[in-house]
Design a protein around this motif. Sequence first.
Motif, PDB file in Angstrom:
ATOM      1  N   MET A  82       0.843  -1.186   0.000  1.00 26.81           N
ATOM      2  CA  MET A  82       0.000   0.000   0.000  1.00 26.81           C
ATOM      3  C   MET A  82       0.881   1.240   0.000  1.00 26.81           C
ATOM      4  O   MET A  82       1.638   1.465   0.953  1.00 26.81           O
ATOM      5  N   ASN A  83       0.805   2.007  -1.062  1.00 26.29           N
ATOM      6  CA  ASN A  83       1.579   3.241  -1.199  1.00 26.29           C
ATOM      7  C   ASN A  83       0.647   4.446  -1.238  1.00 26.29           C
ATOM      8  O   ASN A  83      -0.558   4.303  -1.465  1.00 26.29           O
ATOM      9  N   SER A  84       1.214   5.607  -1.046  1.00 25.68           N
ATOM     10  CA  SER A  84       0.442   6.859  -1.097  1.00 25.68           C
ATOM     11  C   SER A  84      -0.826   6.755  -0.258  1.00 25.68           C
ATOM     12  O   SER A  84      -1.927   7.107  -0.697  1.00 25.68           O
ATOM     13  N   LEU A  85      -0.666   6.287   0.953  1.00 24.56           N
ATOM     14  CA  LEU A  85      -1.815   6.060   1.814  1.00 24.56           C
ATOM     15  C   LEU A  85      -2.514   7.363   2.178  1.00 24.56           C
ATOM     16  O   LEU A  85      -1.874   8.405   2.347  1.00 24.56           O
ATOM     17  N   LYS A  86      -3.831   7.263   2.296  1.00 25.05           N
ATOM     18  CA  LYS A  86      -4.675   8.410   2.622  1.00 25.05           C
ATOM     19  C   LYS A  86      -5.430   8.125   3.915  1.00 25.05           C
ATOM     20  O   LYS A  86      -5.652   6.957   4.267  1.00 25.05           O
ATOM     21  N   PRO A  87      -5.864   9.169   4.609  1.00 23.45           N
ATOM     22  CA  PRO A  87      -6.641   8.942   5.840  1.00 23.45           C
ATOM     23  C   PRO A  87      -7.865   8.051   5.608  1.00 23.45           C
ATOM     24  O   PRO A  87      -8.229   7.266   6.499  1.00 23.45           O
ATOM     25  N   GLU A  88      -8.463   8.143   4.438  1.00 23.14           N
ATOM     26  CA  GLU A  88      -9.640   7.317   4.152  1.00 23.14           C
ATOM     27  C   GLU A  88      -9.312   5.835   3.955  1.00 23.14           C
ATOM     28  O   GLU A  88     -10.207   5.013   3.823  1.00 23.14           O
ATOM     29  N   ASP A  89      -8.032   5.490   3.939  1.00 23.53           N
ATOM     30  CA  ASP A  89      -7.637   4.087   3.901  1.00 23.53           C
ATOM     31  C   ASP A  89      -7.635   3.459   5.299  1.00 23.53           C
ATOM     32  O   ASP A  89      -7.437   2.245   5.434  1.00 23.53           O
ATOM     33  N   THR A  90      -7.845   4.273   6.313  1.00 28.38           N
ATOM     34  CA  THR A  90      -7.876   3.777   7.686  1.00 28.38           C
ATOM     35  C   THR A  90      -9.002   2.768   7.862  1.00 28.38           C
ATOM     36  O   THR A  90     -10.160   3.055   7.554  1.00 28.38           O
ATOM     37  N   ALA A  91      -8.649   1.572   8.337  1.00 21.87           N
ATOM     38  CA  ALA A  91      -9.631   0.499   8.494  1.00 21.87           C
ATOM     39  C   ALA A  91      -8.934  -0.713   9.097  1.00 21.87           C
ATOM     40  O   ALA A  91      -7.702  -0.748   9.203  1.00 21.87           O
ATOM     41  N   VAL A  92      -9.732  -1.693   9.457  1.00 18.84           N
ATOM     42  CA  VAL A  92      -9.200  -3.017   9.763  1.00 18.84           C
ATOM     43  C   VAL A  92      -9.169  -3.791   8.451  1.00 18.84           C
ATOM     44  O   VAL A  92     -10.183  -3.867   7.757  1.00 18.84           O
ATOM     45  N   TYR A  93      -8.013  -4.325   8.141  1.00 14.80           N
ATOM     46  CA  TYR A  93      -7.829  -5.077   6.899  1.00 14.80           C
ATOM     47  C   TYR A  93      -7.857  -6.570   7.198  1.00 14.80           C
ATOM     48  O   TYR A  93      -7.145  -7.051   8.086  1.00 14.80           O
ATOM     49  N   TYR A  94      -8.654  -7.298   6.423  1.00 18.37           N
ATOM     50  CA  TYR A  94      -8.835  -8.724   6.617  1.00 18.37           C
ATOM     51  C   TYR A  94      -8.330  -9.502   5.402  1.00 18.37           C
ATOM     52  O   TYR A  94      -8.671  -9.177   4.261  1.00 18.37           O
ATOM     53  N   CYS A  95      -7.573 -10.524   5.696  1.00 15.43           N
ATOM     54  CA  CYS A  95      -7.122 -11.448   4.664  1.00 15.43           C
ATOM     55  C   CYS A  95      -8.249 -12.437   4.370  1.00 15.43           C
ATOM     56  O   CYS A  95      -8.999 -12.827   5.274  1.00 15.43           O
ATOM     57  N   TYR A  96      -8.327 -12.867   3.127  1.00 17.63           N
ATOM     58  CA  TYR A  96      -9.402 -13.767   2.694  1.00 17.63           C
ATOM     59  C   TYR A  96      -8.837 -14.798   1.730  1.00 17.63           C
ATOM     60  O   TYR A  96      -8.043 -14.457   0.851  1.00 17.63           O
ATOM     61  N   VAL A  97      -9.239 -16.038   1.936  1.00 16.15           N
ATOM     62  CA  VAL A  97      -8.821 -17.118   1.037  1.00 16.15           C
ATOM     63  C   VAL A  97     -10.046 -17.934   0.652  1.00 16.15           C
ATOM     64  O   VAL A  97     -10.809 -18.363   1.524  1.00 16.15           O
ATOM     65  N   LEU A  98     -10.210 -18.119  -0.637  1.00 12.23           N
ATOM     66  CA  LEU A  98     -11.295 -18.946  -1.150  1.00 12.23           C
ATOM     67  C   LEU A  98     -10.690 -20.190  -1.803  1.00 12.23           C
ATOM     68  O   LEU A  98      -9.851 -20.072  -2.686  1.00 12.23           O
ATOM     69  N   SER A  99     -11.118 -21.369  -1.304  1.00 11.30           N
ATOM     70  CA  SER A  99     -10.683 -22.609  -1.925  1.00 11.30           C
ATOM     71  C   SER A  99     -11.889 -23.308  -2.524  1.00 11.30           C
ATOM     72  O   SER A  99     -13.022 -22.843  -2.378  1.00 11.30           O
ATOM     73  N   LEU A 100     -11.652 -24.437  -3.161  1.00  9.19           N
ATOM     74  CA  LEU A 100     -12.781 -25.181  -3.728  1.00  9.19           C
ATOM     75  C   LEU A 100     -13.692 -25.728  -2.637  1.00  9.19           C
ATOM     76  O   LEU A 100     -14.876 -26.001  -2.891  1.00  9.19           O
ATOM     77  N   ARG A 101     -13.150 -25.865  -1.441  1.00  9.64           N
ATOM     78  CA  ARG A 101     -13.923 -26.469  -0.358  1.00  9.64           C
ATOM     79  C   ARG A 101     -14.593 -25.434   0.536  1.00  9.64           C
ATOM     80  O   ARG A 101     -15.716 -25.649   1.002  1.00  9.64           O
ATOM     81  N   ASP A 102     -13.906 -24.327   0.797  1.00 10.97           N
ATOM     82  CA  ASP A 102     -14.412 -23.410   1.814  1.00 10.97           C
ATOM     83  C   ASP A 102     -13.764 -22.034   1.630  1.00 10.97           C
ATOM     84  O   ASP A 102     -12.907 -21.845   0.763  1.00 10.97           O
ATOM     85  N   ASP A 103     -14.183 -21.093   2.462  1.00 10.59           N
ATOM     86  CA  ASP A 103     -13.499 -19.801   2.500  1.00 10.59           C
ATOM     87  C   ASP A 103     -13.051 -19.513   3.927  1.00 10.59           C
ATOM     88  O   ASP A 103     -13.623 -20.020   4.887  1.00 10.59           O
TER      89      ASP A 103
END
Length: 115
Positions: A82-103
């Motif tokens: 993440m470059n050139s970050l702005k105040p509106e980028d403030t948040a909790v960031y969540y990683c996500y993985v989708l597989s054929l079986r589940d997420d």
Amino acid sequence: QVQLVEFGGGLVQPGGSLRLSCAASGSILSIVTMGWYRQAPGEQRELVATITSSGSTNYLDSVKGRFTISSDNAKNTVYLQMNSLKPEDTAVYYCYVLSLRDDYWGQGTQVTVSS
């Protein structure tokens, strides 16, 4: 049991950079997509960026040109530069993985952009 562990959040000044990483441990078969979502206080969770197992990427319009998603399929790890970050980028960031079986979801990491 599958776990997603995130690293790299923190406090940064506007215009600064951060790199998030997320490593998936456990038995995940046939990952289809890995990605990042974020949720700011009082807002709905939104998709930030995704990357498929073949390398195709997709970005939220407001982060295009500033954020770059990448992955290491051998390590089941996804990154978000993440470059050139702005105040509106403030948040909790969540990683996500989708597989054929589940997420699967990570626990979230706080990113705060403030002077």
